[in-house]
Design an enzyme around this catalytic site. Structure first.
Site, short mmCIF file in Angstrom:
data_model
loop_
_atom_site.label_atom_id
_atom_site.label_comp_id
_atom_site.label_asym_id
_atom_site.label_seq_id
_atom_site.Cartn_x
_atom_site.Cartn_y
_atom_site.Cartn_z
N SER A 1 9.67 -40.51 -16.14
CA SER A 1 10.95 -41.08 -15.74
C SER A 1 10.86 -42.43 -15.04
CB SER A 1 11.69 -40.10 -14.82
OG SER A 1 10.91 -39.77 -13.72
N LYS B 1 21.55 -37.24 -19.95
CA LYS B 1 21.03 -38.59 -20.25
C LYS B 1 21.46 -38.97 -21.66
CE LYS B 1 17.50 -37.82 -16.77
NZ LYS B 1 18.18 -38.40 -15.63
N HIS C 1 14.03 -37.45 -20.69
CA HIS C 1 14.17 -38.82 -21.21
C HIS C 1 13.73 -38.94 -22.67
CE1 HIS C 1 15.12 -40.39 -17.23
NE2 HIS C 1 14.22 -39.52 -16.79
N1 PMP Z 1 13.69 -34.31 -15.17
C1 PMP Z 1 13.50 -35.63 -15.26
C2 PMP Z 1 12.23 -36.16 -15.86
C3 PMP Z 1 14.50 -36.51 -14.79
O1 PMP Z 1 14.31 -37.83 -14.84
C4 PMP Z 1 15.69 -35.98 -14.25
C5 PMP Z 1 16.85 -36.88 -13.86
N2 PMP Z 1 16.77 -37.64 -12.80
C6 PMP Z 1 15.81 -34.60 -14.15
C7 PMP Z 1 14.81 -33.79 -14.64
C8 PMP Z 1 17.02 -33.98 -13.52
O2 PMP Z 1 18.09 -34.00 -14.39
P1 PMP Z 1 19.60 -34.00 -13.86
O3 PMP Z 1 19.92 -35.39 -13.46
O4 PMP Z 1 20.38 -33.51 -15.03
O5 PMP Z 1 19.67 -33.06 -12.70
#
Ligand code: PMP
Length: 433
Positions: free
Chosen positions: A222, A281, A250
């Site tokens: 991320s 996303k 992602h």
């Molecule tokens: N896993 C990863 C790799 C992320 O980047 C994120 C988002 N920030 C999440 C999980 C969490 O997802 P959400 O924003 O839907 O809670």
């Protein structure tokens, strides 16, 4: 009760933000036994960075999250347009007409809320339709949804890893996975980022020391935008008897010729034990999911506490997501345009001599190791009308602070070229290149 005004004004310390970051305010010696005392120095820090116009957290969008956004700018007091270069809305589905319409229809037909947790009275047929579509999309027997990607990772890991088990993580895994490990009661270990020698050593150690091993990696990382070495990870996991969980937050909608994610990218669909991710996303809405065997999903419905004890996703979100999954598969031109944008930006940013780490997807870090320089660059880019987030330690390792760009299919050529021009001006002005 709030902190009384007199005490607050007396004791909020003036903090000079120069050279400081968020981590400097964790575990400070407590000036008093008041549980709120720890909040005061950090408040002083925020006041200082706001006065210096370095505070770009939680900018308010006045309208939809698209390639161009209107924001309420606290520094000018006006509503102004910016090029959005920080959203995870990779395919532009947050504003896709079919996705928006399906959500509105679901809200009309099912009401505003689900009314209960999924196991009791909160499951609509539309939720189940979404789960079945996700299972098919990910090539797994079954799937279940959560209200966020954060809660799905926390729920999955904490349910599966018991006292005598271990969760083995890539060091750059998302915080939600780490939090799930912490809640699990089992052990938490890490290997060096995408380093297969380090992974093998860790697996050999874990095999001797623990019972079950859950090997967890992000498909696309991320903060770095690079892709996990899934073929080697799977080979090593099989050799050492570990189960593999991949977080496709992602990667879903972005990687693979049909957007099915990292396993499709590597031709490994159906081979990964647990495929998890977010629906917020590329899918453009909100929520999380896990896809796996029918036995694992059945178990998680009852043991993933973040699902069991939390009200189900809104019908509107579920309706939009059913439509979003269709759009991802029927409109490949969105993904094609995204990949054009990714290549164009990576090539042109590299040509400027910037350090992009191993970026290879829609997330592009521009590494600016000095946090004070990064603040100046970030303030310049904001005032020039490009919305991009700086990322500081502890969100990334020390010395690897960065501007983090995210690309979307809906960015126009003009959006890309204007952004490149603004970034070039900023990094030259502050001596990054
Ligand atoms: N896993 C990863 C790799 C992320 O980047 C994120 C988002 N920030 C999440 C999980 C969490 O997802 P959400 O924003 O839907 O809670």
């Amino acid at each position: 009760m709030a902190i009384p005004e007199a005490i607050r004004n007396q004791s909020v310390p003036k903090v000079d933000s120069q050279g400081k970051n968020l981590a400097d305010f964790i575990n400070l010696p407590e000036p008093s036994k008041d549980i709120f005392a720890k909040t005061l120095p950090f408040y002083g820090f925020m006041q200082d960075i706001t006065e210096k116009q370095y505070n770009h957290w939680s900018r308010e969008l006045v309208g939809p999250s698209a390639n161009r956004v209107m924001i309420h700018d606290k520094y000018t007091g006006s509503v102004r347009e910016m090029i959005m270069m920080a959203s995870n809305n990779y395919l532009g589905l947050t504003t896709h007409p079919k996705v928006v319409k399906a959500g509105m229809e679901a809200q009309r037909d099912y009401g505003a809320g689900a009314g209960s947790v999924p196991l009791l009275a909160g499951t609509n047929d539309i939720h189940r339709e979404l789960e079945l579509k996700l299972a098919k999309f990910k090539g797994c027997e079954d799937a279940m949804i959560f209200t966020s990607g954060y809660s799905s990772n926390v729920g999955i890991v904490s349910a599966l890893v018991r006292e005598t088990d271990v969760a083995l993580n890539d060091r750059l895994n998302h915080a939600s996975i780490i939090d799930g490990c912490r809640l699990s009661g089992g052990s938490l270990r890490a290997f060096r980022h995408n380093d297969m020698e380090s992974l093998e050593k860790a697996l050999a150690h874990c095999r001797k020391k623990y019972d079950g091993i859950l090997l967890v990696v992000d498909g696309v990382f991320s903060m770095d935008g690079d892709i996990a070495d899934l073929p080697k990870i799977k080979e090593l996991a099989d050799e050492y008897g570990a189960r593999v969980m991949i977080d496709e937050a992602h990667a879903s909608g972005v990687l693979g010729s049909n957007g099915r994610g990292t396993p499709e990218h590597f031709g490994m669909e159906g081979e990964i034990d647990i495929v998890a991710g977010t629906l917020s996303k590329a899918l453009g809405v909100v929520g999380g999911f896990v896809a796996s065997s029918k036995e694992v999903i059945n178990y998680l419905r009852f043991y993933a506490r973040s699902n069991m004890f939390s009200t189900a996703m809104t019908p509107a979100a579920a309706g939009s997501l059913v439509a979003a999954l269709d759009v991802i598969q029927t409109e490949p031109e969105l993904r094609e345009r995204l990949w054009y944008n990714i290549r164009y930006m990576i090539d042109n940013l590299k040509a400027l001599g910037l350090d992009l780490g191993n970026a290879e997807t829609a997330i592009i870090p521009i590494i600016i190791p000095d946090e004070d320089v990064l603040r100046d660059v970030s303030r310049y880019v904001h005032s020039a009308g490009v919305f991009v987030n700086p990322v500081y330690y502890p969100a990334v390792p020390k010395g690897l602070s960065r501007l983090r760009l995210s690309l979307m299919a809906t960015h126009t050529q003009e959006d890309l070229d204007t952004t490149l021009g603004v970034i070039e001006d900023a990094v030259r002005k502050y001596g990054v290149i």
